[in-house]
Enzyme design. Structure first.
Site, PDB file in Angstrom:
ATOM      1  N   ASN A   1       1.400  -3.826   7.812  1.00  0.00           N
ATOM      2  CA  ASN A   1       2.418  -4.409   6.944  1.00  0.00           C
ATOM      3  C   ASN A   1       3.261  -3.327   6.275  1.00  0.00           C
ATOM      4  O   ASN A   1       4.434  -3.539   5.970  1.00  0.00           O
ATOM      5  CB  ASN A   1       1.771  -5.301   5.890  1.00  0.00           C
ATOM      6  CG  ASN A   1       1.504  -6.710   6.405  1.00  0.00           C
ATOM      7  OD1 ASN A   1       2.384  -7.354   6.974  1.00  0.00           O
ATOM      8  ND2 ASN A   1       0.291  -7.178   6.213  1.00  0.00           N
TER       9      ASN A   1
ATOM     10  N   HIS B   1      -1.214   7.054   4.151  1.00  0.00           N
ATOM     11  CA  HIS B   1       0.118   6.629   4.555  1.00  0.00           C
ATOM     12  C   HIS B   1       1.107   7.759   4.270  1.00  0.00           C
ATOM     13  O   HIS B   1       1.124   8.297   3.161  1.00  0.00           O
ATOM     14  CB  HIS B   1       0.549   5.386   3.776  1.00  0.00           C
ATOM     15  CG  HIS B   1      -0.433   4.260   3.842  1.00  0.00           C
ATOM     16  ND1 HIS B   1      -0.577   3.458   4.937  1.00  0.00           N
ATOM     17  CD2 HIS B   1      -1.342   3.828   2.928  1.00  0.00           C
ATOM     18  CE1 HIS B   1      -1.519   2.560   4.709  1.00  0.00           C
ATOM     19  NE2 HIS B   1      -2.004   2.767   3.500  1.00  0.00           N
TER      20      HIS B   1
ATOM     21  N   ALA C   1       0.802  -1.227   0.000  1.00  0.00           N
ATOM     22  CA  ALA C   1       0.000   0.000   0.000  1.00  0.00           C
ATOM     23  C   ALA C   1       0.831   1.271   0.000  1.00  0.00           C
ATOM     24  O   ALA C   1       0.272   2.365  -0.004  1.00  0.00           O
ATOM     25  CB  ALA C   1      -0.924   0.002   1.213  1.00  0.00           C
TER      26      ALA C   1
END
Length: 266
Positions: free
Chosen positions: A188, A218, A122
């Site tokens: 992750n 993120h 991601a």
């Protein structure tokens, strides 16, 4: 024709299955699921695809295996797959925060002369981070901001009231090793950053629950001899799993489809 097996049968695995079905140069030869739950895997797979609880149980040896499950999938099946000389591509970067598993996978890969590859998942910017590491990184910080629903079933529930949040709240500050262990289905990304950069113990992590978020955000910040950079991505979750990023599934498909490209970005 490249024969591919998949560990798992969740949202990411199903996305990858669909992509494989659309190609005439790829064949899904098997799904590896949990012992005792193979009927769940069968319900998600085409009738012609073999189902087994170990790579050795598949009637056809795959050319490579894609780990689209959680940490348990990599832990349970990774060593055997690598020791058998089969390359393994995984979305479960966080599992490598366990030093014993990291070493076991490394040893199995050496024995089998195979490789474990972690897909980008991601987050982006890992290529820059890896390059910057060669000149010396002094600080790497990851901040993950997600809506409250994405943190259900995690330690965040013990620290904040996810049902009554009126504003953004930080529920974790620590390093990447701690984050990957405490939030195996959410963090992750932190492990991928740690592996590409300065390691699990030196990578700083902050996790935030934000009711104003409609996407998973993120943020990666790094400083070093190269200078500095900041990278941010807002990614949507999988429609049927708020804890899984759509970009994670897309990154696995992209990695798979680029394996045979004669020219590719390194």
């Amino acid at each position: 024709m490249k024969h591919v097996a998949i560990i798992g049968y969740g949202a990411i695995a199903r996305y990858v299955m669909t992509a494989i079905a659309e190609r005439d140069d790829l064949s899904l030869c098997g799904i590896i699921g949990r012992a005792g739950r193979l009927e769940d895997a069968r319900a998600c797979a085409p009738d012609t695809v073999a189902i087994a609880d170990a790579v050795g149980g598949l009637p056809q040896r795959p050319d490579l295996v894609l780990d689209c499950a959680g940490h348990a999938g990599l832990r349970d099946h990774g060593p055997d797959i690598l020791a058998a000389g089969i390359d393994l591509y995984s979305v479960s970067a966080g599992a490598l925060a366990d030093a014993a598993l990291h070493d076991a996978l490394s040893a199995a890969a050496r024995r089998g002369r195979a490789a474990l590859r972690i897909v980008s998942g991601a987050i982006g910017g890992l290529d820059i981070l890896g390059a910057a590491r060669q000149g010396g990184l002094t600080r790497v910080v990851y901040r993950g901001r997600k809506p409250p629903a994405s943190w259900r079933g995690t330690p965040a529930e013990d620290r904040i009231d996810l049902d009554a949040q009126g504003e953004a709240q930080v529920h974790f500050r620590g390093n990447a090793r701690q984050a990957a262990a405490l939030y195996p289905k959410n963090a992750n990304v932190t492990a991928s950053i740690a592996l590409a950069g300065i390691g699990f113990d030196a990578t700083e992590v902050e996790l935030i629950s934000d009711p104003a978020c409609v996407e998973n955000r993120h943020e990666l910040v790094a400083e070093g001899a190269f200078g500095s950079f900041a990278f941010q991505v807002s990614g949507r979750a999988m429609p049927d799993n708020p804890k899984s990023s759509a970009l994670t599934a897309m990154s696995m498909v992209d990695t798979l489809l680029r394996l045979e490209d004669p020219i590719r970005i390194a």
